[in-house]
Design a protein around this motif. Structure first.
Motif, PDB file in Angstrom:
ATOM      1  N   ASP A 191     -25.048  18.842  14.533  1.00 16.81           N
ATOM      2  CA  ASP A 191     -23.822  18.060  14.689  1.00 16.81           C
ATOM      3  C   ASP A 191     -23.248  17.535  13.372  1.00 16.81           C
ATOM      4  O   ASP A 191     -22.656  16.458  13.321  1.00 16.81           O
ATOM      5  CB  ASP A 191     -24.054  16.894  15.664  1.00 16.81           C
ATOM      6  N   GLY A 192     -23.460  18.289  12.323  1.00 16.72           N
ATOM      7  CA  GLY A 192     -22.872  17.932  11.034  1.00 16.72           C
ATOM      8  C   GLY A 192     -23.508  16.741  10.355  1.00 16.72           C
ATOM      9  O   GLY A 192     -23.074  16.332   9.277  1.00 16.72           O
ATOM     10  N   ARG A 193     -24.517  16.149  10.974  1.00 19.01           N
ATOM     11  CA  ARG A 193     -25.056  14.882  10.470  1.00 19.01           C
ATOM     12  C   ARG A 193     -26.558  14.918  10.209  1.00 19.01           C
ATOM     13  O   ARG A 193     -27.035  14.415   9.210  1.00 19.01           O
ATOM     14  CB  ARG A 193     -24.817  13.762  11.499  1.00 19.01           C
ATOM     15  N   THR A 194     -27.277  15.468  11.167  1.00 18.33           N
ATOM     16  CA  THR A 194     -28.731  15.338  11.128  1.00 18.33           C
ATOM     17  C   THR A 194     -29.380  16.594  10.535  1.00 18.33           C
ATOM     18  O   THR A 194     -29.227  17.688  11.082  1.00 18.33           O
ATOM     19  CB  THR A 194     -29.272  15.105  12.553  1.00 18.33           C
ATOM     20  N   ILE A 195     -30.104  16.401   9.460  1.00 21.02           N
ATOM     21  CA  ILE A 195     -30.777  17.532   8.820  1.00 21.02           C
ATOM     22  C   ILE A 195     -32.104  17.767   9.538  1.00 21.02           C
ATOM     23  O   ILE A 195     -33.024  16.948   9.448  1.00 21.02           O
ATOM     24  CB  ILE A 195     -31.029  17.238   7.325  1.00 21.02           C
ATOM     25  N   LEU A 196     -32.182  18.865  10.279  1.00 18.14           N
ATOM     26  CA  LEU A 196     -33.428  19.162  10.995  1.00 18.14           C
ATOM     27  C   LEU A 196     -34.451  19.774  10.046  1.00 18.14           C
ATOM     28  O   LEU A 196     -35.651  19.622  10.226  1.00 18.14           O
ATOM     29  CB  LEU A 196     -33.161  20.101  12.173  1.00 18.14           C
ATOM     30  N   SER A 197     -33.953  20.500   9.054  1.00 13.88           N
ATOM     31  CA  SER A 197     -34.865  21.063   8.046  1.00 13.88           C
ATOM     32  C   SER A 197     -34.040  21.462   6.844  1.00 13.88           C
ATOM     33  O   SER A 197     -32.842  21.715   6.949  1.00 13.88           O
ATOM     34  CB  SER A 197     -35.564  22.310   8.599  1.00 13.88           C
ATOM     35  N   ALA A 209     -22.620  15.979  -0.049  1.00 12.57           N
ATOM     36  CA  ALA A 209     -23.923  15.299  -0.119  1.00 12.57           C
ATOM     37  C   ALA A 209     -23.750  13.823   0.235  1.00 12.57           C
ATOM     38  O   ALA A 209     -24.572  13.235   0.945  1.00 12.57           O
ATOM     39  CB  ALA A 209     -24.527  15.467  -1.511  1.00 12.57           C
ATOM     40  N   ALA A 210     -22.650  13.235  -0.234  1.00 16.43           N
ATOM     41  CA  ALA A 210     -22.408  11.810   0.024  1.00 16.43           C
ATOM     42  C   ALA A 210     -22.181  11.548   1.511  1.00 16.43           C
ATOM     43  O   ALA A 210     -22.600  10.529   2.044  1.00 16.43           O
ATOM     44  CB  ALA A 210     -21.207  11.326  -0.793  1.00 16.43           C
ATOM     45  N   ARG A 211     -21.526  12.497   2.182  1.00 16.78           N
ATOM     46  CA  ARG A 211     -21.271  12.312   3.610  1.00 16.78           C
ATOM     47  C   ARG A 211     -22.564  12.419   4.420  1.00 16.78           C
ATOM     48  O   ARG A 211     -22.761  11.699   5.405  1.00 16.78           O
ATOM     49  CB  ARG A 211     -20.262  13.348   4.099  1.00 16.78           C
ATOM     50  N   LEU A 212     -23.451  13.322   3.979  1.00 15.87           N
ATOM     51  CA  LEU A 212     -24.741  13.433   4.666  1.00 15.87           C
ATOM     52  C   LEU A 212     -25.563  12.172   4.455  1.00 15.87           C
ATOM     53  O   LEU A 212     -26.287  11.723   5.338  1.00 15.87           O
ATOM     54  CB  LEU A 212     -25.518  14.649   4.142  1.00 15.87           C
ATOM     55  N   ALA A 213     -25.455  11.611   3.245  1.00 12.96           N
ATOM     56  CA  ALA A 213     -26.237  10.414   2.923  1.00 12.96           C
ATOM     57  C   ALA A 213     -25.682   9.197   3.655  1.00 12.96           C
ATOM     58  O   ALA A 213     -26.430   8.306   4.051  1.00 12.96           O
ATOM     59  CB  ALA A 213     -26.212  10.175   1.411  1.00 12.96           C
ATOM     60  N   GLU A 214     -24.376   9.162   3.808  1.00  8.19           N
ATOM     61  CA  GLU A 214     -23.728   7.977   4.377  1.00  8.19           C
ATOM     62  C   GLU A 214     -22.566   8.441   5.254  1.00  8.19           C
ATOM     63  O   GLU A 214     -21.424   8.504   4.799  1.00  8.19           O
ATOM     64  CB  GLU A 214     -23.249   7.081   3.219  1.00  8.19           C
ATOM     65  N   PRO A 215     -22.851   8.758   6.534  1.00 11.09           N
ATOM     66  CA  PRO A 215     -21.822   9.336   7.410  1.00 11.09           C
ATOM     67  C   PRO A 215     -20.584   8.452   7.550  1.00 11.09           C
ATOM     68  O   PRO A 215     -19.492   8.949   7.776  1.00 11.09           O
ATOM     69  CB  PRO A 215     -22.536   9.480   8.755  1.00 11.09           C
ATOM     70  N   ASP A 216     -20.748   7.144   7.396  1.00 12.14           N
ATOM     71  CA  ASP A 216     -19.603   6.250   7.579  1.00 12.14           C
ATOM     72  C   ASP A 216     -18.932   5.874   6.274  1.00 12.14           C
ATOM     73  O   ASP A 216     -18.221   4.874   6.190  1.00 12.14           O
ATOM     74  CB  ASP A 216     -20.044   4.989   8.330  1.00 12.14           C
TER      75      ASP A 216
END
Lengths: 330, 168
Positions: free
Chosen positions: A20-26, A117-124
């Protein structure tokens, strides 16, 4: 939605599964250890190495995520910029897999990956933001108005910041990539001991230049005769590092002030440098803007940031067919 | 060095860039310029000038890490940097045939790393650092086409207006 992200644009072969564009499963980045598994020389980059690694790396990413091939909804792959031979490995693999799984494929700009990378680190994260991308091959200031909407503010006119670290390290007998070793050996040194230049430091000129700094270091070493050691080496490296960090941070903060954005972010391999991270946090606090510094593993090359861009592109309806090509430039 | 070698002196980065620009003006598709010189000798500066002379007005940054930059001049420009190449297997892996024998102009930094792979026809430029602001550039043309490039360049260079301030 599960997106498989693949990157073979430079030295590392990497793959990641993102939910879902947010959670890194691996997120798997081929290491020297994996190289060693296949024996032989470890080239710094090579399409052949990517070819050997791509299948095991993707397989490992799926296993670590606990996902079967059939569960993947789409594949995002870096198709620019980079060495054509290297890019082709990832893109050809991604096309074959997309075809066999009958899922969407989307080509991603590697630099946009670093922005994400910044969006993955801080979705909001609050946009607009000014994003500094600094790596071995790139040094760019980008204004992010929305995800997918960018304005290039400035970039290096000659050497990239990471390249300056590596070349100075080389002059001092260090091995590639010299950035982490310089950072370690500079710790506790006096950053004002040696006067190294900060180039093009005029407000209103958002471009960087590190070639003159590299040359100044060379002349200083020629003057000194013998390579510095001990405390002198520590001060020398701290002074050099401060010159790079100063140029990067001062220009970034000027861009933040001039554009009045509420947020500043970092990406790229040089963003792993602690002196840079600390200084950016300090200066952002002084200006009262928020700062998003992604963890190191998201700053260096990885498949998760590529998957994140891919997810956003797919959400906007973008698809690339099996005719997806590669490009050395952006 | 043979009698076909000629040397020039540049006393600033701006002047080196001007020399590159003059060279860029006389280059044509299929030409190859091989640059040799230590870290900080100004290979990228020369490449920047060459690209301007070839009609490209964008950023020309060092490709040391990414190995190849492509620019769209009046002919395609391949700006290649072999700084990170250390053995011949890596050159083969790079796909050097497409790079060195391509359709546009190729500019190769750290050309010594690919000695045995370079085309026989090319312009070699060896840069040495004499002093912080002084570089000696030795030009050596291989093949008739590049000999003509070299002589046209030298003519342009020697006849250039001297009062013009080279922009840095």
């Amino acid at each position: 939605m599960l997106v498989l992200g693949v990157d073979t644009s430079c030295d590392e072969t990497s793959a990641a599964v993102l939910s879902d564009g947010r959670t890194i499963l691996s997120s798997i980045v081929a290491s020297q250890a994996i190289h060693a598994q296949f024996g032989g020389v470890v080239p710094e980059y090579a399409s052949r190495a990517h070819m050997q690694l791509i299948v095991p790396v993707v397989r490992q990413a799926l296993e670590a995520a606990g996902v079967e091939y059939g569960q993947i909804d789409a594949i995002a792959v870096t198709n620019r910029p980079g060495l054509v031979g290297c890019l082709l490995v990832g893109v050809s693999f991604a096309k074959a897999l997309a075809y066999s799984l009958d899922v969407a494929i989307v080509g991603v700009d590697h630099i946009e990956g670093h922005v994400f990378a910044a969006r993955l680190a801080e979705p909001d994260i609050r946009l607009p933001a000014v994003c500094l991308i600094a790596s071995g091959g790139h040094t760019e200031l980008i204004r992010v108005d929305a995800w997918g909407e960018y304005e290039a503010l400035g970039r290096t006119r000659d050497d990239a910041a990471g390249e300056a670290f590596d070349k100075v390290g080389k002059m001092l007998g260090m091995t590639y990539p010299a950035g982490p070793e310089i950072e370690r050996k500079a710790r506790g040194g006096d950053p004002t001991a040696f006067a190294f230049p900060r180039a093009m430091m005029r407000r209103g000129n958002p471009d960087f230049s590190f070639s003159g700094l590299k040359t100044a270091v060379r002349y200083k070493l020629d003057d000194m005769g013998a390579l510095p050691e001990g405390d002198e080496l520590r001060d020398f490296l701290a002074s050099f590092q401060a010159a790079v960090v100063d140029a990067l941070v001062i220009k970034t903060m000027w861009a933040v002030e001039d554009s009045g954005v509420p947020t500043v972010t970092l990406g790229g391999g040089v963003a792993a440098n602690a002196a840079l991270r600390e200084r950016l946090v300090e200066d952002a606090a002084r200006l009262g803007v928020s700062v998003v510094i992604p963890p190191r593993e998201l700053c260096t090359d990885n498949g998760a940031i590529i998957a994140a861009v891919g997810d956003a592109l797919l959400a906007r309806g973008q698809r690339d067919g099996l005719a997806l090509g590669v490009s050395a430039s952006r | 060095m043979s009698a076909r070698a000629e040397s020039l002196v540049s006393t600033s980065a701006g002047e080196s860039r001007e020399l590159g620009r003059a060279l860029g003006r006389v280059l044509e598709a299929g030409d190859l310029v091989a640059l040799y010189g230590d870290l900080g000798s100004g290979k990228t500066v020369l490449a920047q000038g060459i690209s301007v002379g070839l009609g490209f007005d964008g950023y020309v940054s060092s490709p040391s890490f990414i190995v190849v930059n492509e620019y769209a001049g009046r002919v395609p420009i391949l700006h290649i940097d072999l700084y990170r190449i250390h053995d011949t297997a890596e050159i083969e892996d790079l796909g050097y045939r497409e790079l060195f024998f391509g359709e546009g102009v190729a500019i190769i930094e750290w050309a010594e790393r690919a000695k045995e792979f370079l085309p026989d026809e090319r312009l070699d430029i060896h840069i040495s650092i004499d002093a912080p602001d002084r570089r000696t550039m030795v030009l050596y043309a291989r093949g008739d086409r590049h000999a003509r490039v070299k002589s046209t360049l030298l003519k342009l260079w020697r006849e250039r207006p001297q009062d013009e301030n080279p922009h840095d």
